[in-house]
Design an enzyme around this catalytic site. Structure first.
Site, PDB file in Angstrom:
ATOM      1  N   HIS A 159       6.361 -11.814  -8.286  1.00 59.68           N
ATOM      2  CA  HIS A 159       6.750 -12.574  -9.478  1.00 59.68           C
ATOM      3  C   HIS A 159       5.547 -12.737 -10.376  1.00 59.68           C
ATOM      4  O   HIS A 159       4.434 -12.927  -9.887  1.00 59.68           O
ATOM      5  CB  HIS A 159       7.302 -13.957  -9.078  1.00 59.68           C
ATOM      6  CG  HIS A 159       8.077 -14.595 -10.169  1.00 59.68           C
ATOM      7  ND1 HIS A 159       7.473 -15.331 -11.152  1.00 59.68           N
ATOM      8  CD2 HIS A 159       9.401 -14.569 -10.450  1.00 59.68           C
ATOM      9  CE1 HIS A 159       8.404 -15.749 -12.001  1.00 59.68           C
ATOM     10  NE2 HIS A 159       9.583 -15.287 -11.605  1.00 59.68           N
ATOM     11  N   ASP A 172      15.796 -13.191  -6.367  1.00 58.50           N
ATOM     12  CA  ASP A 172      16.769 -12.119  -6.167  1.00 58.50           C
ATOM     13  C   ASP A 172      16.849 -11.644  -4.718  1.00 58.50           C
ATOM     14  O   ASP A 172      17.719 -10.844  -4.379  1.00 58.50           O
ATOM     15  CB  ASP A 172      16.416 -10.920  -7.066  1.00 58.50           C
ATOM     16  CG  ASP A 172      16.557 -11.279  -8.533  1.00 58.50           C
ATOM     17  OD1 ASP A 172      17.569 -11.890  -8.885  1.00 58.50           O
ATOM     18  OD2 ASP A 172      15.657 -10.955  -9.321  1.00 58.50           O
TER      19      ASP A 172
HETATM   20  N1  CMC Z   1       6.573  -4.140  -4.225  1.00 58.93           N
HETATM   21  C1  CMC Z   1       5.398  -3.487  -4.114  1.00 58.93           C
HETATM   22  N2  CMC Z   1       4.323  -3.741  -4.885  1.00 58.93           N
HETATM   23  C2  CMC Z   1       4.455  -4.693  -5.809  1.00 58.93           C
HETATM   24  C3  CMC Z   1       5.641  -5.413  -5.982  1.00 58.93           C
HETATM   25  C4  CMC Z   1       6.740  -5.113  -5.150  1.00 58.93           C
HETATM   26  N3  CMC Z   1       7.891  -5.745  -5.263  1.00 58.93           N
HETATM   27  N4  CMC Z   1       5.492  -6.304  -6.993  1.00 58.93           N
HETATM   28  C5  CMC Z   1       4.246  -6.139  -7.435  1.00 58.93           C
HETATM   29  N5  CMC Z   1       3.603  -5.167  -6.727  1.00 58.93           N
HETATM   30  C6  CMC Z   1       2.213  -4.766  -6.859  1.00 58.93           C
HETATM   31  C7  CMC Z   1       2.006  -3.887  -8.096  1.00 58.93           C
HETATM   32  O1  CMC Z   1       2.189  -2.533  -7.793  1.00 58.93           O
HETATM   33  C8  CMC Z   1       0.583  -4.223  -8.452  1.00 58.93           C
HETATM   34  O2  CMC Z   1      -0.252  -3.528  -7.561  1.00 58.93           O
HETATM   35  P1  CMC Z   1      -1.714  -3.024  -8.043  1.00 58.93           P
HETATM   36  O3  CMC Z   1      -2.482  -4.265  -8.376  1.00 58.93           O
HETATM   37  O4  CMC Z   1      -2.239  -2.262  -6.885  1.00 58.93           O
HETATM   38  O5  CMC Z   1      -1.484  -2.149  -9.250  1.00 58.93           O
HETATM   39  C9  CMC Z   1       0.477  -5.706  -8.137  1.00 58.93           C
HETATM   40  O6  CMC Z   1       1.438  -5.933  -7.084  1.00 58.93           O
HETATM   41  C10 CMC Z   1       0.788  -6.630  -9.290  1.00 58.93           C
HETATM   42  O7  CMC Z   1       2.091  -6.304  -9.777  1.00 58.93           O
HETATM   43  P2  CMC Z   1       2.490  -6.243 -11.300  1.00 58.93           P
HETATM   44  O8  CMC Z   1       3.574  -5.237 -11.483  1.00 58.93           O
HETATM   45  O9  CMC Z   1       1.269  -6.102 -12.151  1.00 58.93           O
HETATM   46  O10 CMC Z   1       3.067  -7.708 -11.489  1.00 58.93           O
HETATM   47  P3  CMC Z   1       3.939  -8.205 -12.681  1.00 58.93           P
HETATM   48  O11 CMC Z   1       3.689  -9.640 -12.797  1.00 58.93           O
HETATM   49  O12 CMC Z   1       3.702  -7.354 -13.877  1.00 58.93           O
HETATM   50  O13 CMC Z   1       5.450  -7.913 -12.197  1.00 58.93           O
HETATM   51  C11 CMC Z   1       7.498  -8.138 -11.066  1.00 58.93           C
HETATM   52  C12 CMC Z   1       6.242  -8.861 -11.606  1.00 58.93           C
HETATM   53  C13 CMC Z   1       8.501  -9.191 -10.637  1.00 58.93           C
HETATM   54  C14 CMC Z   1       8.122  -7.298 -12.177  1.00 58.93           C
HETATM   55  C15 CMC Z   1       7.088  -7.248  -9.878  1.00 58.93           C
HETATM   56  O14 CMC Z   1       6.569  -8.042  -8.830  1.00 58.93           O
HETATM   57  C16 CMC Z   1       8.243  -6.395  -9.374  1.00 58.93           C
HETATM   58  O15 CMC Z   1       8.462  -5.308  -9.912  1.00 58.93           O
HETATM   59  N6  CMC Z   1       9.021  -6.870  -8.346  1.00 58.93           N
HETATM   60  C17 CMC Z   1      10.183  -6.168  -7.876  1.00 58.93           C
HETATM   61  C18 CMC Z   1      11.343  -6.382  -8.830  1.00 58.93           C
HETATM   62  C19 CMC Z   1      11.899  -7.775  -8.704  1.00 58.93           C
HETATM   63  O16 CMC Z   1      12.142  -8.271  -7.607  1.00 58.93           O
HETATM   64  N7  CMC Z   1      12.159  -8.406  -9.864  1.00 58.93           N
HETATM   65  C20 CMC Z   1      12.735  -9.771  -9.919  1.00 58.93           C
HETATM   66  C21 CMC Z   1      11.731 -10.769 -10.427  1.00 58.93           C
HETATM   67  S1  CMC Z   1      12.177 -12.486 -10.152  1.00 58.93           S
HETATM   68  C22 CMC Z   1      13.602 -12.811 -11.048  1.00 58.93           C
HETATM   69  C23 CMC Z   1      13.667 -12.272 -12.411  1.00 58.93           C
HETATM   70  O17 CMC Z   1      12.744 -12.392 -13.208  1.00 58.93           O
HETATM   71  O18 CMC Z   1      14.722 -11.737 -12.741  1.00 58.93           O
END
Ligand code: CMC
Length: 429
Positions: free
Chosen positions: A306, A363
């Site tokens: 998140h 989720d």
């Molecule tokens: N699985 C594997 N790696 C992950 C995940 C995951 N679910 N989430 C983040 N990472 C890694 C990402 O690859 C990055 O790694 P590195 O630093 O090596 O490049 C690091 O963690 C930071 O992630 P980010 O993508 O920069 O984080 P963000 O704040 O931009 O994204 C997120 C947040 C929710 C989009 C992301 O965690 C994600 O894609 N999660 C899976 C999709 C998901 O469950 N979404 C629902 C979010 S909660 C409810 C909502 O908002 O609808």
């Protein structure tokens, strides 16, 4: 404590004021930055940017705190009532008996769709994505209520809010019925919000879908936990669209589109697909976690991570417990819940997830509850939208009322061609 910070540029000092919120969170006010210095800030994904002041929802991602109008989310779990929470978010305080009855009465009175809207449903292919239908039909609503396009007083706004919150449920149910080739069920004025939704989705002639009290509790809770989450992607979208003075229907329709994406609300569908893939024997939980860590492919552990929560997402914990309770009550043993628990256990012990502070989000368990209730997977994100709608409405109205509606218009760092001559067609290579 200083109430400004100094930016030093080319030997000159520029004081920038510090702002403080009610919970002591601090921000640098850069509103005069470009005018004073010619500089802009660059902040991919707005991860460090506060776009507004807001009094609706407080999230402390480090501590795993979520409060609606100051009330901790955990306090809504005892007797969950989505309508009460919708009022709270939109109007700022818990409704008294008269306000509650009045609002609930408006929801009942305005549950029906104009008969003309049925023709719109007929035009969609049976396999149309329900989020596309939802967004289109919320926009279409504006054609039927031109008097609600301009909301300059609270009573008209209240009517628009009630119409939207009530009708989104009817639209969702009709979208589902259309996909099944089934006749539409009119809303039943004797049924409360959640029971009416299930009735409209699942009743058949002489076979009324009844709503068990625990199912009602679980869905009320699910909607409440989705109801607002401050400046998330879809809510920010609603605010951005609303900042151009677009009407409430158009702004919320845009919110639905933003929510649709798999990194936002669409994640609840992806979680289920992931669990099913593991259940069907295509991979083990360990394989999946391994794949999610592998930077050479796009797979992520869906329902994990998140932008704001870096410790725990309180919504996931509540929903995880509610999923267990509901399944036990229904006498179901859903293997997908066991797989989800296993994935959580592995990920929480894994250095990759630990170092990046990745925890189950809202989720991760919501789909298990919806599945137990019989909601088809492709309707999961629609259910999220029903829950999130009061939050969108609250933010749209707050922005409108506070006069924070300076049109949203970010800047950019241009990195394309510098000046380039036009080349006539027959001289191009
Ligand atoms: N699985 C594997 N790696 C992950 C995940 C995951 N679910 N989430 C983040 N990472 C890694 C990402 O690859 C990055 O790694 P590195 O630093 O090596 O490049 C690091 O963690 C930071 O992630 P980010 O993508 O920069 O984080 P963000 O704040 O931009 O994204 C997120 C947040 C929710 C989009 C992301 O965690 C994600 O894609 N999660 C899976 C999709 C998901 O469950 N979404 C629902 C979010 S909660 C409810 C909502 O908002 O609808």
């Amino acid at each position: 404590m200083s109430d400004q910070i100094i930016l030093r540029l080319d030997g000159q000092d520029y004081p920038l004021p510090l702002e403080q919120g009610a919970e002591n969170e601090r921000a640098i006010d850069i509103s005069s930055l470009r005018a004073d210095t010619g500089l802009i800030t660059l902040d991919s994904g707005y991860a460090n940017t506060g776009s507004c002041r807001s009094a609706i929802t407080f999230v402390d991602g480090e501590q795993g705190i979520l409060r609606y109008r100051g009330i901790p989310i955990e306090q809504f779990t005892q007797h969950p009532n989505f309508i009460e929470v919708a009022w709270l978010l939109i109007f700022g305080s818990l409704p008294n008996r008269q306000e509650y009855d009045g609002f609930a009465g408006d929801l009942t009175a305005h549950a029906n769709l104009d008969e003309g809207m049925k023709l719109h449903f007929e035009g969609f292919p049976r396999n149309a994505p329900p989020m596309a239908i939802l967004s289109a039909m919320i926009n279409a609503l504006s054609c039927f209520y031109p008097e609600l396009l301009e909301l300059d007083d609270t009573s008209r706004f209240r009517l628009a809010a009630a119409r939207l919150i009530s009708k989104i449920r009817t639209i969702a149910a009709y979208a589902y019925r259309h996909s099944q080739g089934d006749a539409y069920n009119y809303p039943n004025p004797r049924l409360a919000y959640v029971s009416n939704l299930l009735h409209m989705m699942f009743s058949h002639p002489y076979q009324e879908r009844e709503c068990d009290p625990l199912v009602r509790e679980a869905l009320n809770l699910l909607f409440i936990l989705h109801a607002d989450h401050e400046q998330n992607c879809s809510t920010s979208t609603v605010r951005i669209v609303g900042s151009s003075k677009a009407n409430l229907f158009a702004s919320c329709a845009a919110g639905v589109c933003a929510l649709w994406g798999p990194l936002h609300g669409g994640a609840n569908i992806e979680v289920l697909r992931m669990l099913e893939r593991i259940h069907n024997g295509h991979m083990t939980p360990e394989d999946y976690v391994q794949q999610a860590k592998d930077k050479t492919n796009d797979a992520r552990l869906m329902g994990f991570g998140h932008r704001v929560y870096k410790n725990r997402d309180p919504r996931a914990e509540i929903l995880g417990r509610q999923a267990e309770k509901l399944l036990a009550y229904m006498g179901q043993d859903d293997p997908l819940l066991n797989i989800a628990r296993k994935l959580e256990e592995i990920a929480l012990e894994d250095p990759y997830f630990k170092q990046r502070n990745l925890y189950p989000n809202v989720d991760f368990y919501s789909g298990i509850i919806m599945r137990a209730v019989g909601i088809p997977t492709n309707m999961f994100t629609v259910m999220f939208a029903i829950g999130r709608l009061p939050g969108w409405i609250a933010h749209w109205w707050e922005q409108n009322q506070r006069g924070q509606n300076r049109i949203a218009r970010p800047r950019q760092i241009y990195d394309g061609n510098t000046i380039t001559d036009y080349v006539p067609m027959d001289e191009r290579g």
